[in-house]
Design a protein around this motif. Structure first.
Motif, PDB file in Angstrom:
ATOM      1  N   PRO A  92       4.027  -9.909  -2.539  1.00  0.00           N
ATOM      2  CA  PRO A  92       4.035  -8.759  -3.869  1.00  0.00           C
ATOM      3  C   PRO A  92       2.853  -8.672  -4.349  1.00  0.00           C
ATOM      4  O   PRO A  92       2.220  -7.267  -4.475  1.00  0.00           O
ATOM      5  N   LEU A 113       0.469  -6.627  -2.097  1.00  0.00           N
ATOM      6  CA  LEU A 113       0.707  -5.366  -2.185  1.00  0.00           C
ATOM      7  C   LEU A 113       0.359  -4.728  -3.257  1.00  0.00           C
ATOM      8  O   LEU A 113       0.088  -3.386  -3.216  1.00  0.00           O
ATOM      9  N   SER A 161       2.620   4.380  -2.714  1.00  0.00           N
ATOM     10  CA  SER A 161       3.313   3.620  -1.825  1.00  0.00           C
ATOM     11  C   SER A 161       3.261   1.947  -2.003  1.00  0.00           C
ATOM     12  O   SER A 161       4.246   1.329  -1.681  1.00  0.00           O
ATOM     13  N   TYR A 162       2.010   1.338  -1.841  1.00  0.00           N
ATOM     14  CA  TYR A 162       1.778   0.222  -2.194  1.00  0.00           C
ATOM     15  C   TYR A 162       2.683  -0.555  -3.591  1.00  0.00           C
ATOM     16  O   TYR A 162       3.309  -1.556  -3.416  1.00  0.00           O
ATOM     17  N   ARG A 214       1.654  -6.264   7.006  1.00  0.00           N
ATOM     18  CA  ARG A 214       3.088  -6.053   7.436  1.00  0.00           C
ATOM     19  C   ARG A 214       3.744  -6.062   5.916  1.00  0.00           C
ATOM     20  O   ARG A 214       4.143  -6.970   5.596  1.00  0.00           O
ATOM     21  N   PRO A 215       4.127  -4.864   5.708  1.00  0.00           N
ATOM     22  CA  PRO A 215       4.752  -4.943   4.172  1.00  0.00           C
ATOM     23  C   PRO A 215       6.171  -5.700   4.213  1.00  0.00           C
ATOM     24  O   PRO A 215       6.277  -6.197   2.877  1.00  0.00           O
ATOM     25  N   THR A 216       6.673  -5.995   5.110  1.00  0.00           N
ATOM     26  CA  THR A 216       7.998  -6.853   4.835  1.00  0.00           C
ATOM     27  C   THR A 216       7.449  -8.358   4.883  1.00  0.00           C
ATOM     28  O   THR A 216       8.393  -8.810   4.258  1.00  0.00           O
ATOM     29  N   HIS A 264       9.535  -2.966  -5.475  1.00  0.00           N
ATOM     30  CA  HIS A 264      10.887  -3.580  -4.676  1.00  0.00           C
ATOM     31  C   HIS A 264      11.045  -4.981  -4.593  1.00  0.00           C
ATOM     32  O   HIS A 264      11.866  -5.313  -4.570  1.00  0.00           O
ATOM     33  N   ALA A 265       9.881  -5.570  -4.574  1.00  0.00           N
ATOM     34  CA  ALA A 265       9.591  -6.942  -4.414  1.00  0.00           C
ATOM     35  C   ALA A 265       9.813  -7.891  -5.460  1.00  0.00           C
ATOM     36  O   ALA A 265       9.619  -9.047  -5.376  1.00  0.00           O
ATOM     37  N   THR A 301       5.109   0.918  -5.009  1.00  0.00           N
ATOM     38  CA  THR A 301       6.583   0.962  -4.713  1.00  0.00           C
ATOM     39  C   THR A 301       7.003  -0.243  -3.976  1.00  0.00           C
ATOM     40  O   THR A 301       7.849  -0.845  -4.195  1.00  0.00           O
ATOM     41  N   LEU A 302       6.342  -0.725  -2.729  1.00  0.00           N
ATOM     42  CA  LEU A 302       6.583  -1.776  -1.999  1.00  0.00           C
ATOM     43  C   LEU A 302       6.795  -3.063  -2.864  1.00  0.00           C
ATOM     44  O   LEU A 302       7.598  -3.806  -2.814  1.00  0.00           O
TER      45      LEU A 302
END
Length: 80
Positions: free
Chosen positions: A25, A28, A51-52, A19-21, A58-59, A54-55
């Motif tokens: 980090p 990911l 996409s990973y 669950r990316p949220t 952002h973290a 980038t997630l």
């Protein structure tokens, strides 16, 4: 046959509940590396790697920020 709850016939990335949220980090980031290099996945996916990254970026993961920036700069994993 599953060993310790992991089915060896499935790709490694499919065995990791993500669950990316809620993910760390660094987890990911390494998922991005796995998709970029094709380790433990059915096939390489530059789009998924981005996409990973980038997630993770952002973290606050610095290597993910670098990788995402370089991929954007080179146009890898981005729409044309």
């Amino acid at each position: 046959m599953a060993h310790n709850g992991v089915d060896p016939s499935r790709p490694l990335a499919a065995c990791i509940p993500l669950r990316p949220t809620e993910a760390r980090p660094d987890a990911l980031f390494y998922m991005g590396v796995m998709h970029l290099k094709g380790y433990g996945v059915r096939r390489k996916s530059v789009q998924r790697a981005l996409s990973y990254f980038t997630l993770a970026a952002h973290a606050g993961h610095s290597l993910a920020q670098y990788n995402a920036a370089m991929m954007h700069l080179a146009g890898k994993g981005t729409p044309r």
